[in-house]
Design a protein around this motif. Structure first.
Motif, PDB file in Angstrom:
ATOM      1  N   ASP A 393       0.832  -1.206   0.000  1.00 28.26           N
ATOM      2  CA  ASP A 393       0.000   0.000   0.000  1.00 28.26           C
ATOM      3  C   ASP A 393       0.862   1.251   0.000  1.00 28.26           C
ATOM      4  O   ASP A 393       0.422   2.320  -0.392  1.00 28.26           O
ATOM      5  N   PHE A 394       2.118   1.116   0.463  1.00 28.33           N
ATOM      6  CA  PHE A 394       2.947   2.311   0.592  1.00 28.33           C
ATOM      7  C   PHE A 394       3.892   2.495  -0.590  1.00 28.33           C
ATOM      8  O   PHE A 394       4.831   3.268  -0.514  1.00 28.33           O
ATOM      9  N   SER A 395       3.636   1.778  -1.707  1.00 28.53           N
ATOM     10  CA  SER A 395       4.559   1.947  -2.841  1.00 28.53           C
ATOM     11  C   SER A 395       4.522   3.371  -3.419  1.00 28.53           C
ATOM     12  O   SER A 395       5.569   3.867  -3.836  1.00 28.53           O
ATOM     13  N   PRO A 396       3.370   4.098  -3.438  1.00 26.86           N
ATOM     14  CA  PRO A 396       3.414   5.465  -3.979  1.00 26.86           C
ATOM     15  C   PRO A 396       4.338   6.380  -3.182  1.00 26.86           C
ATOM     16  O   PRO A 396       5.170   7.089  -3.766  1.00 26.86           O
ATOM     17  N   ILE A 397       4.248   6.360  -1.864  1.00 26.37           N
ATOM     18  CA  ILE A 397       5.059   7.272  -1.058  1.00 26.37           C
ATOM     19  C   ILE A 397       6.535   6.860  -1.141  1.00 26.37           C
ATOM     20  O   ILE A 397       7.433   7.694  -1.140  1.00 26.37           O
ATOM     21  N   THR A 398       6.770   5.538  -1.286  1.00 23.12           N
ATOM     22  CA  THR A 398       8.157   5.063  -1.437  1.00 23.12           C
ATOM     23  C   THR A 398       8.742   5.589  -2.746  1.00 23.12           C
ATOM     24  O   THR A 398       9.905   5.987  -2.808  1.00 23.12           O
ATOM     25  N   LEU A 399       7.902   5.592  -3.786  1.00 22.86           N
ATOM     26  CA  LEU A 399       8.344   6.094  -5.094  1.00 22.86           C
ATOM     27  C   LEU A 399       8.753   7.568  -4.990  1.00 22.86           C
ATOM     28  O   LEU A 399       9.797   7.983  -5.500  1.00 22.86           O
ATOM     29  N   ILE A 400       7.934   8.352  -4.284  1.00 21.75           N
ATOM     30  CA  ILE A 400       8.229   9.784  -4.124  1.00 21.75           C
ATOM     31  C   ILE A 400       9.533   9.961  -3.340  1.00 21.75           C
ATOM     32  O   ILE A 400      10.368  10.803  -3.674  1.00 21.75           O
ATOM     33  N   ALA A 401       9.714   9.128  -2.291  1.00 22.08           N
ATOM     34  CA  ALA A 401      10.933   9.242  -1.477  1.00 22.08           C
ATOM     35  C   ALA A 401      12.161   8.865  -2.305  1.00 22.08           C
ATOM     36  O   ALA A 401      13.211   9.505  -2.212  1.00 22.08           O
ATOM     37  N   ASN A 402      12.025   7.826  -3.132  1.00 23.71           N
ATOM     38  CA  ASN A 402      13.144   7.441  -4.009  1.00 23.71           C
ATOM     39  C   ASN A 402      13.480   8.569  -4.977  1.00 23.71           C
ATOM     40  O   ASN A 402      14.645   8.862  -5.248  1.00 23.71           O
ATOM     41  N   PHE A 403      12.417   9.183  -5.510  1.00 23.04           N
ATOM     42  CA  PHE A 403      12.608  10.301  -6.441  1.00 23.04           C
ATOM     43  C   PHE A 403      13.367  11.427  -5.737  1.00 23.04           C
ATOM     44  O   PHE A 403      14.312  11.998  -6.283  1.00 23.04           O
ATOM     45  N   ALA A 404      12.973  11.728  -4.500  1.00 23.51           N
ATOM     46  CA  ALA A 404      13.616  12.814  -3.751  1.00 23.51           C
ATOM     47  C   ALA A 404      15.101  12.518  -3.558  1.00 23.51           C
ATOM     48  O   ALA A 404      15.957  13.384  -3.740  1.00 23.51           O
ATOM     49  N   THR A 405      15.403  11.247  -3.224  1.00 20.22           N
ATOM     50  CA  THR A 405      16.803  10.876  -2.999  1.00 20.22           C
ATOM     51  C   THR A 405      17.614  10.974  -4.293  1.00 20.22           C
ATOM     52  O   THR A 405      18.718  11.508  -4.310  1.00 20.22           O
ATOM     53  N   LEU A 406      17.037  10.469  -5.391  1.00 23.43           N
ATOM     54  CA  LEU A 406      17.768  10.494  -6.669  1.00 23.43           C
ATOM     55  C   LEU A 406      17.990  11.919  -7.161  1.00 23.43           C
ATOM     56  O   LEU A 406      19.080  12.279  -7.598  1.00 23.43           O
ATOM     57  N   VAL A 407      16.926  12.736  -7.087  1.00 24.76           N
ATOM     58  CA  VAL A 407      17.011  14.083  -7.666  1.00 24.76           C
ATOM     59  C   VAL A 407      18.027  14.923  -6.895  1.00 24.76           C
ATOM     60  O   VAL A 407      18.674  15.816  -7.455  1.00 24.76           O
ATOM     61  N   SER A 408      18.233  14.602  -5.598  1.00 24.31           N
ATOM     62  CA  SER A 408      19.176  15.405  -4.827  1.00 24.31           C
ATOM     63  C   SER A 408      20.581  14.798  -4.834  1.00 24.31           C
ATOM     64  O   SER A 408      21.535  15.416  -4.401  1.00 24.31           O
ATOM     65  N   THR A 409      20.710  13.553  -5.319  1.00 26.93           N
ATOM     66  CA  THR A 409      22.031  12.921  -5.337  1.00 26.93           C
ATOM     67  C   THR A 409      22.754  13.197  -6.657  1.00 26.93           C
ATOM     68  O   THR A 409      23.956  13.380  -6.698  1.00 26.93           O
ATOM     69  N   TYR A 410      21.998  13.203  -7.770  1.00 21.83           N
ATOM     70  CA  TYR A 410      22.639  13.326  -9.082  1.00 21.83           C
ATOM     71  C   TYR A 410      22.360  14.668  -9.721  1.00 21.83           C
ATOM     72  O   TYR A 410      21.212  15.032  -9.928  1.00 21.83           O
ATOM     73  N   ALA A 411      23.406  15.384 -10.046  1.00 16.80           N
ATOM     74  CA  ALA A 411      23.205  16.654 -10.743  1.00 16.80           C
ATOM     75  C   ALA A 411      23.329  16.450 -12.250  1.00 16.80           C
ATOM     76  O   ALA A 411      22.771  17.187 -13.043  1.00 16.80           O
ATOM     77  N   LYS A 412      24.087  15.411 -12.647  1.00 13.83           N
ATOM     78  CA  LYS A 412      24.340  15.197 -14.076  1.00 13.83           C
ATOM     79  C   LYS A 412      23.726  13.884 -14.543  1.00 13.83           C
ATOM     80  O   LYS A 412      23.599  12.948 -13.778  1.00 13.83           O
ATOM     81  N   GLY A 413      23.404  13.823 -15.837  1.00 13.74           N
ATOM     82  CA  GLY A 413      22.953  12.543 -16.389  1.00 13.74           C
ATOM     83  C   GLY A 413      21.460  12.303 -16.256  1.00 13.74           C
ATOM     84  O   GLY A 413      20.965  11.263 -16.660  1.00 13.74           O
ATOM     85  N   PHE A 414      20.740  13.257 -15.673  1.00 13.90           N
ATOM     86  CA  PHE A 414      19.289  13.100 -15.530  1.00 13.90           C
ATOM     87  C   PHE A 414      18.589  14.349 -16.047  1.00 13.90           C
ATOM     88  O   PHE A 414      19.169  15.427 -16.084  1.00 13.90           O
ATOM     89  N   THR A 415      17.327  14.193 -16.417  1.00 11.12           N
ATOM     90  CA  THR A 415      16.529  15.362 -16.774  1.00 11.12           C
ATOM     91  C   THR A 415      15.123  15.177 -16.226  1.00 11.12           C
ATOM     92  O   THR A 415      14.681  14.045 -16.025  1.00 11.12           O
ATOM     93  N   ILE A 416      14.454  16.298 -15.976  1.00  6.65           N
ATOM     94  CA  ILE A 416      13.071  16.220 -15.486  1.00  6.65           C
ATOM     95  C   ILE A 416      12.181  16.821 -16.560  1.00  6.65           C
ATOM     96  O   ILE A 416      12.401  17.950 -17.003  1.00  6.65           O
ATOM     97  N   ILE A 417      11.196  16.037 -17.007  1.00  9.15           N
ATOM     98  CA  ILE A 417      10.279  16.518 -18.045  1.00  9.15           C
ATOM     99  C   ILE A 417       8.862  16.426 -17.484  1.00  9.15           C
ATOM    100  O   ILE A 417       8.437  15.343 -17.052  1.00  9.15           O
ATOM    101  N   ILE A 418       8.161  17.546 -17.480  1.00  4.90           N
ATOM    102  CA  ILE A 418       6.772  17.521 -16.997  1.00  4.90           C
ATOM    103  C   ILE A 418       5.873  17.791 -18.194  1.00  4.90           C
ATOM    104  O   ILE A 418       5.990  18.831 -18.851  1.00  4.90           O
ATOM    105  N   GLU A 419       5.008  16.827 -18.505  1.00  6.57           N
ATOM    106  CA  GLU A 419       4.126  16.968 -19.662  1.00  6.57           C
ATOM    107  C   GLU A 419       2.679  17.061 -19.183  1.00  6.57           C
ATOM    108  O   GLU A 419       2.275  16.303 -18.305  1.00  6.57           O
TER     109      GLU A 419
END
Length: 760
Positions: A393-419
C-alpha cells in the motif's frame, strides 16, 4: 571432450565442437587472464552458453583464488532455466570423466513470486502482491508479535529456515527454480530466503539483470558478492535500456493522490503509537541521531525496499534534524507532495535539470537538498518503526521518497520533463512527471568497478565499439565471430521495390502510400505460397501494423493469404499473445502452416525462438526506428551527443539495426536450422544501415541480393528453399562446421580458427 585452451584444461560436455566455440573460449580466457572486461558477439544458435560456462568453470577450478564466483545474468526465466540445464550437463560430464562429484554449488535466483511455496501467498497473481504479503508474514516485528500472541499469522517456512536452514548449507549440485522449491518443500524451508542466503557461498549464480543493475534490488541481494567474481551479461544488446529504466521514475497525478492517503495513514498511526507507546518513537529518534549505519543493521526480512543510491559517507552521518522526529518528517513529506502537485498543474511541457528543480523546491517550499537525500532512508526507518505489515500500500510514497533521494544525489545525467498530457492522447489532461536517466553508465558503473571481469555478450552487438562508449568502460577484448557453415543455411535478402518498381519503405512520407502497402501485401502473399510451415513478419510498431492489416483487408489481400496459411497477430495483451503463439505453433506442427504478425521491440521479437519449422522465413517490414518525437529520447540523444560525441543519427540507426537483427535472428537457432531473412525496405541496402548488422549476417548478403523486386526475391527464395530441402547429415558438417577432438587439433584447422575471430 577435453580441450586445451591456452594451457587451461577445459571439460566440454559434448562429443563435437563448433570452431566458433573454440575461438570464443580463447577470447574469453584472454579476458579472464587480463582481469578486465570484454565485449563478445557470437552468432545465435552456436552454443554460446555452454562455451561460457565450460570455460569459466574450468578457470574457477584451475585458479580458485583468482575467480571465486560466476554471476551469470540473463533476461527472462526461461533463459535462466536454459543456463541451469547446460550447467547440469557440464557437472554430469565432470562426474563421468573424473569419477567424483564436482564440489560446486550452482543455483538460480528469482523473485518471491517464482519461488514462494506458502499455499496462500504463492497463488497471488502479481509479484508486488506476493512481496507485500510475504513481508506481512516474515517482518521481524510481526514475528515478535507472533511469539507473544500465537494468533498472529506467520510463515512457517521462513521460521523453519531461520531456525535450521543457516546451520546446514545446501549441498553442492545444480538447482533450478523447481529444484529449490522441491528442496524447500522436503525440508519445510522457504526456497526464496534459502536461495538468497546460499548465493553468498555458491560458486555459480544465475539471475536476472535487475539483481545487479537496479540499485534498489542490488543493494539487498548482491551487496556481499566478492570482488574476484566474473559477471556475464548474456543477450546484452539492450543492456543500456535496462540501466536507464532502473534509474528512472515516473510520477502521475494518481501517484500523488495515493500518496496523500499514505501520508494520512502514517499520521494516524504515529498518533496512535504516541498515545499508546511513545517510547518506540523516542528509541527511533535516538537511533537516527547516531547515524544511518545503526539503522541499517536490520533483519533481512524487513529490508523490503532498499534506498536507491546513497554514497557510504552519507550512511555514517546523522539524519538532518528537521526530519528526525516522525511528525516533522511527515510534515516534510506533505510539503514535498503539495509542491509536486503544484508542479503537475501545467499547461505546457517543462524540461529542467535536477539542480534547477532543487533551487525551485527551495524557493517555493523551503526544502533543502540535504534532507531530500535522506528521504528514502528516513521513510524506510519510519515504516519499520510503525511496524506496518503490508508495504504494497505504501509503494506510492516510497516512489516519491526514491525520487527525492535520486534528484538530490545526481546533478548530471538526468533530466526532469513535466508533460500536461501523454503523447498518444493529447486531448486528455493527464499530467506526468518523468525523472529520466539519460546516462546508462550510472547504473552499470558500480558493476564495472567492483568486479574484476565483466563480459557483455549477445548474438547482435554490432557495431561493437558503441557499447564501451555508452556504458563508459574500457574493455580488454572486443571480438565478433563469424559462423562457419557446411551449407549456407541463412539467406538474407533486401527487397527494395515492388513489381511495379515503386520503392518500398516504412518511411513516414510514404507510409500511407497505397502502392507501398499493396507491395508489402504482395510480398507476404507470394512468400506464403512458397515457404513451408511458419513465417514470422515484424512491423515497426503496433499502430503501423494495425493500419497495414486493415488496408490489406480492404484490398482483399488478407483473404488470399489465408488460403495459403493461417494468420495470427501479436497484441499488447500478454495473455492474447501467448494464446496466439500457442495456436501458431500448432498450425506449424500439423502442416496447415501459419503466419505470425508481430512487432519489433515487442514480446515476440525478444525472447521467443522460432526453431526449425516454426520460422522458415522472417520478414522485417520497414526499419524499426524508435518513436523519435518522444521528449525523453530527444533529451537522451542530446546527452549522448554532448557527453560521448555520438551523433544522433548514428545512435538511432544503431538502435534500429540491433532490433532488426534481433528480429531476423529469431529464424536461425542452430546450424542444422535454415531460414530466409527478408529485409523489406530500400533503406536497408545503404551501407550505413547494412554495415551495422552483425558480421555473421552481413557476410551472406551478396551484391546481387541488395535491391530486389518482389518477383526476384521469390525466385531467390525458391532456389534457396530447394537447396535446403536436400538431405543434410551430420557427416556433411564434420571437419567443416562441426569438429571432433582430432580434427580440432590439426594445424590446418587451428589456422582456420584464427580467422573466425575479428578483433576490434
Amino acid at each position: 571432450m577435453k580441450l586445451n585452451i591456452d594451457g587451461l584444461l577445459v571439460y566440454f560436455p559434448y562429443d563435437f565442437i563448433y570452431p566458433e566455440q573454440y575461438s570464443y573460449m580463447q577470447e574469453l580466457k584472454r579476458t579472464l587472464d587480463a582481469k578486465g572486461h570484454g565485449v563478445l558477439e557470437m552468432p545465435s544458435g552456436t552454443g554460446k552458453t555452454v562455451s561460457l560456462v565450460s570455460l569459466i568453470v574450468a578457470y574457477q577450478l584451475a585458479y580458485p583464488l583468482d575467480v571465486t564466483k560466476l554471476i551469470y545474468c540473463s533476461r527472462t526465466v526461461p533463459e535462466i532455466e536454459k543456463v541451469i540445464e547446460e550447467l547440469r550437463k557440464l557437472f554430469e560430464y565432470y562426474e563421468k570423466e573424473t569419477g567424483e562429484k564436482l564440489n560446486f554449488l550452482a543455483l538460480a535466483l528469482s523473485s518471491r513470486k517464482n519461488l514462494c511455496i506458502h499455499p496462500e501467498v504463492s497463488c497471488l497473481r502479481f509479484g508486488k502482491e506476493v512481496d507485500g504479503k510475504c513481508h506481512s508474514l516474515t517482518a521481524s516485528y510481526i514475528r515478535a508479535r507472533h511469539s507473544r500472541d500465537s494468533g498472529v499469522p506467520f510463515c512457517r517456512f521462513y521460521e523453519e529456515f531461520d531456525a535450521n536452514g543457516r546451520q546446514v548449507p545446501i549441498s553442492s549440485g545444480v538447482y533450478n527454480l523447481d529444484d529449490l522449491k522441491t528442496y524447500g518443500r522436503q525440508k519445510g524451508w522457504c526456497p526464496y530466503f534459502l536461495a538468497r542466503y546460499s548465493i553468498l557461498h555458491a560458486n555459480i549464480i544465475v539471475y536476472s539483470y535487475h539483481y545487479l543493475l537496479d540499485p534498489k534490488i542490488a543493494d539487498l541481494v548482491s551487496k556481499e558478492l566478492a570482488k574476484n567474481s566474473v559477471v556475464v551479461f548474456d543477450e546484452a544488446h539492450n543492456i543500456d535500456n535496462v540501466c536507464i529504466d532502473s534509474m528512472s521514475v515516473n510520477i502521475t497525478r494518481r501517484t500523488l493522490d495515493r500518496c496523500q492517503t499514505n501520508i494520512e495513514t502514517l499520521q494516524r498511526t504515529i498518533q496512535k503509537i504516541r498515545d499508546s507507546d511513545a517510547a518506540i518513537l523516542k528509541e527511533e529518534y535516538r537511533r537516527l541521531v547516531e547515524g544511518l549505519k545503526e539503522a541499517n543493521i536490520a533483519r533481512e526480512t524487513d529490508v523490503y525496499l532498499a534506498n536507491p543510491v546513497l554514497p557510504d559517507e552519507i550512511l555514517q552521518e546523522a539524519i538532518p534534524g528537521n526530519i528526525r522526529t516522525a511528525e516533522h518528517f511527515v510534515g516534510f513529506l506533505k510539503r514535498l507532495l503539495e509542491y509536486l502537485k503544484s508542479r503537475l498543474r501545467v499547461q505546457h511541457v517543462i524540461q529542467e535539470s535536477p539542480p534547477s528543480f532543487l533551487k525551485d523546491v527551495f524557493e517555493k517550499v523551503c526544502i533543502e537538498r540535504k534532507p531530500l537525500r535522506f528521504c528514502a532512508e528516513r521513510l524506510r526507518s519510519l515504516l519499520r518503526t510503525l511496524e506496518i505489515a503490508d508495504l504494497t500500500d505504501f509503494s506510492p510514497i516510497t516512489l516519491i521518497a526514491n525520487f527525492a533521494t535520486l534528484v538530490s544525489t545526481y546533478a548530471k545525467g538526468f533530466t526532469i520533463i513535466i508533460e500536461p498530457f501523454e503523447d498518444r492522447t493529447p486531448t486528455v489532461a493527464n499530467p506526468i512527471l518523468h525523472f529520466s536517466c539519460m546516462d546508462a553508465s550510472i547504473a552499470v558503473k558500480p558493476v564495472f568497478e567492483r568486479f574484476q571481469s565483466v563480459v557483455i555478450t549477445s548474438g547482435t552487438l554490432s557495431p561493437l565499439d558503441i557499447y564501451p562508449k555508452i556504458l563508459d568502460f574500457r574493455p580488454v577484448t572486443m571480438a565478433t565471430f563469424t559462423m562457419t557453415l557446411a551449407r549456407t543455411c541463412l539467406c538474407p535478402i533486401i527487397v527494395g521495390r515492388g513489381n511495379d518498381q515503386v520503392a518500398i519503405s516504412s518511411k513516414f512520407e510514404t507510409r500511407e502510400d497505397i502502392a507501398v502497402i499493396r507491395n508489402y501485401g504482395n510480398l507476404l502473399l507470394e512468400m506464403s505460397a512458397i515457404v513451408p510451415d511458419g513465417i514470422v513478419a515484424f512491423f515497426t510498431s503496433y499502430q503501423y501494423m494495425e493500419n497495414i492489416v486493415a488496408s490489406w483487408y480492404e484490398q482483399g489481400i488478407l483473404e488470399n493469404i489465408q488460403r495459403n496459411k493461417l494468420i495470427f497477430i501479436e497484441t499488447q495483451d500478454a495473455a492474447e499473445t501467448s494464446m496466439a503463439l500457442e495456436k501458431y505453433q500448432e498450425a506449424c506442427e500439423n502442416g496447415r502452416g501459419a503466419i505470425l504478425l508481430s512487432v519489433a521491440r515487442g514480446k515476440v521479437s525478444e525472447g521467443i525462438d522460432f526453431v526449425h519449422h516454426y520460422g522458415r522465413a522472417v520478414l522485417m517490414f520497414g526499419v524499426p526506428y524508435v518513436y523519435t518525437q518522444s521528449r525523453i529520447l530527444k533529451a537522451r540523444l542530446e546527452y549522448l551527443r554532448d557527453q560521448f560525441q555520438i551523433r544522433e543519427n548514428d545512435f538511432l540507426t544503431f538502435d534500429a539495426m540491433r532490433h532488426a537483427a534481433q528480429c531476423v535472428g529469431r529464424a536461425i537457432r542452430g546450424k542444422t536450422d535454415y531460414g530466409l531473412m527478408i529485409f523489406a525496405d530500400k533503406r536497408f541496402a545503404r551501407a550505413d544501415k547494412r554495415g551495422k548488422l552483425p558480421r555473421w549476417i552481413q557476410e551472406h548478403i551478396t551484391d546481387a541480393n541488395l535491391n530486389l523486386t518482389v518477383d526476384e526475391a521469390i525466385q531467390v527464395a525458391k532456389y534457396f528453399l530447394r537447396q535446403m530441402a536436400q538431405p543434410f547429415r551430420k557427416e556433411d558438417q564434420l571437419g567443416l562446421s562441426l569438429l571432433t577432438l582430432a580434427q580440432l587439433q590439426s594445424e590446418e584447422m587451428l589456422q582456420k580458427i584464427e580467422q573466425i575471430t575479428h578483433q576490434i
